[in-house]
Design an enzyme around this catalytic site. Structure first.
Site, short mmCIF file in Angstrom:
data_model
loop_
_atom_site.label_atom_id
_atom_site.label_comp_id
_atom_site.label_asym_id
_atom_site.label_seq_id
_atom_site.Cartn_x
_atom_site.Cartn_y
_atom_site.Cartn_z
N GLY A 60 46.21 37.78 49.22
CA GLY A 60 45.13 38.69 48.84
C GLY A 60 44.88 39.86 49.77
N ASP A 119 40.69 38.81 52.08
CA ASP A 119 40.27 39.70 51.00
C ASP A 119 38.78 39.54 50.69
OD1 ASP A 119 40.64 37.11 50.02
OD2 ASP A 119 42.01 37.69 48.40
N ASP A 122 33.96 33.76 49.68
CA ASP A 122 33.26 33.22 48.52
C ASP A 122 32.41 32.04 49.00
OD1 ASP A 122 33.07 33.27 45.56
OD2 ASP A 122 34.12 31.36 45.67
N LYS A 150 30.75 37.75 48.89
CA LYS A 150 29.87 37.34 47.78
C LYS A 150 28.83 36.40 48.33
CE LYS A 150 33.02 36.94 43.86
NZ LYS A 150 33.67 35.93 43.01
N ASP A 178 43.80 38.87 42.87
CA ASP A 178 44.53 38.55 41.64
C ASP A 178 43.71 37.76 40.63
OD1 ASP A 178 44.51 36.09 43.22
OD2 ASP A 178 45.90 35.33 41.72
N ARG A 184 47.16 42.39 41.43
CA ARG A 184 47.12 42.66 42.87
C ARG A 184 47.53 44.09 43.19
NH1 ARG A 184 46.48 37.76 45.64
NH2 ARG A 184 47.60 35.96 44.84
P1 5GP Z 1 36.37 30.59 49.79
O1 5GP Z 1 37.03 29.56 50.64
O2 5GP Z 1 35.52 31.56 50.54
O3 5GP Z 1 35.63 29.97 48.63
O4 5GP Z 1 37.58 31.29 49.09
C1 5GP Z 1 37.87 32.62 49.20
C2 5GP Z 1 39.09 32.87 48.36
O5 5GP Z 1 38.78 32.69 46.97
C3 5GP Z 1 39.54 34.31 48.47
O6 5GP Z 1 40.47 34.48 49.52
C4 5GP Z 1 40.16 34.54 47.10
O7 5GP Z 1 41.51 34.10 47.12
C5 5GP Z 1 39.37 33.67 46.18
N1 5GP Z 1 38.31 34.44 45.49
C6 5GP Z 1 36.98 34.28 45.63
N2 5GP Z 1 36.29 35.13 44.85
C7 5GP Z 1 37.23 35.86 44.18
C8 5GP Z 1 37.15 36.93 43.21
O8 5GP Z 1 36.10 37.41 42.77
N3 5GP Z 1 38.33 37.41 42.76
C9 5GP Z 1 39.54 36.93 43.18
N4 5GP Z 1 40.62 37.50 42.67
N5 5GP Z 1 39.65 35.94 44.11
C10 5GP Z 1 38.50 35.41 44.59
MG MG Z 2 42.63 34.34 49.45
#
Ligand code: 5GP
Ligand code: MG
Length: 199
Positions: A60, A119, A122, A150, A178, A184
């Site tokens: 990402g 990237d 979340d 987010k 993606d 991407r």
């Molecule tokens: P976390 O461990 O913070 O939940 O995961 C983050 C990962 O989730 C990011 O690196 C990405 O790969 C994916 N992700 C979270 N939100 C989004 C989004 O809105 N769009 C995309 N394409 N990937 C997301």
């Molecule tokens: Mg990622």
């Protein structure tokens, strides 16, 4: 030659509901992040001769890293890694399985300031685990950089040192991000049309 109408009229951005950040806006956002990193590490690198190591989390972050390093006005090293956790519900070790590219030694170098580049944050689980794992390796420092955040979705507190922009709780694609490995390559970031998920 394959130049039928279908090919000529194909446009990835037809799948986008709404553009959140144009290429020009991303350029400005990335410039701001680069300036923060430059200011933070200027003395460390230029006065104290420490290393600055930009570590992109693939896939990402590939566009972000590429543009970011061009705007950081310091000598630095670039590395990439893949991170995979042992399932979202595993809270046993709190660690993450990290695969590093060409030069894993840089992560354990006591002179290295590591900046992990993601990237988007979340739930925060990926970055939190990466931080825990990398902080145990004896380097000088580990900090976190994310293009997007987010905040509404956060489950695990994670200190993002360098942030591009906050985004709403929508699924976004483009500029490295993606959906099913596609989009991407778009130079901007947008919200994907609902019908794409539902197909
Ligand atoms: P976390 O461990 O913070 O939940 O995961 C983050 C990962 O989730 C990011 O690196 C990405 O790969 C994916 N992700 C979270 N939100 C989004 C989004 O809105 N769009 C995309 N394409 N990937 C997301
Ligand atoms: Mg990622």
């Amino acid at each position: 030659m394959k130049t039928d109408n279908k090919l000529l009229s194909y446009n990835l951005s037809d799948d986008i509901e709404k553009v959140l950040f144009s290429a020009e806006e991303l350029d400005e956002i990335v410039g701001n992040v680069a300036n923060q990193i430059t200011e933070r590490f200027a003395d460390s690198v230029l006065v104290n001769n420490e290393k600055l190591v930009i570590v992109g989390v693939l896939n990402g972050s590939f566009q972000f890293v590429s543009d970011l390093v061009k705007k950081i006005n310091l000598p630095l090293e670039i590395e990439f890694m893949f991170a995979s956790s042992y399932g979202r519900n595993t809270t046993t070790s709190g660690e993450v399985n990290i695969k590093v590219g060409k030069n894993p030694d840089v992560l354990v170098d006591s002179n290295s300031n590591i900046v992990i580049v993601e990237d988007i944050v979340d739930s925060g689980r990926t970055l939190s685990k990466l931080l825990t794992t990398l902080r145990k390796k004896g380097n000088k420092s580990v900090s976190l950089c994310a293009l997007f955040d987010k905040p509404e979705r956060r489950e695990v507190e994670v200190p993002v040192d360098f942030l591009g922009a906050k985004v709403p709780d929508e699924f976004i694609v483009g500029y490295g991000l993606d959906y099913a490995e596609k989009y991407r390559n778009m130079p901007f970031v947008g919200i994907l049309k609902r019908e794409i998920y539902e197909n």
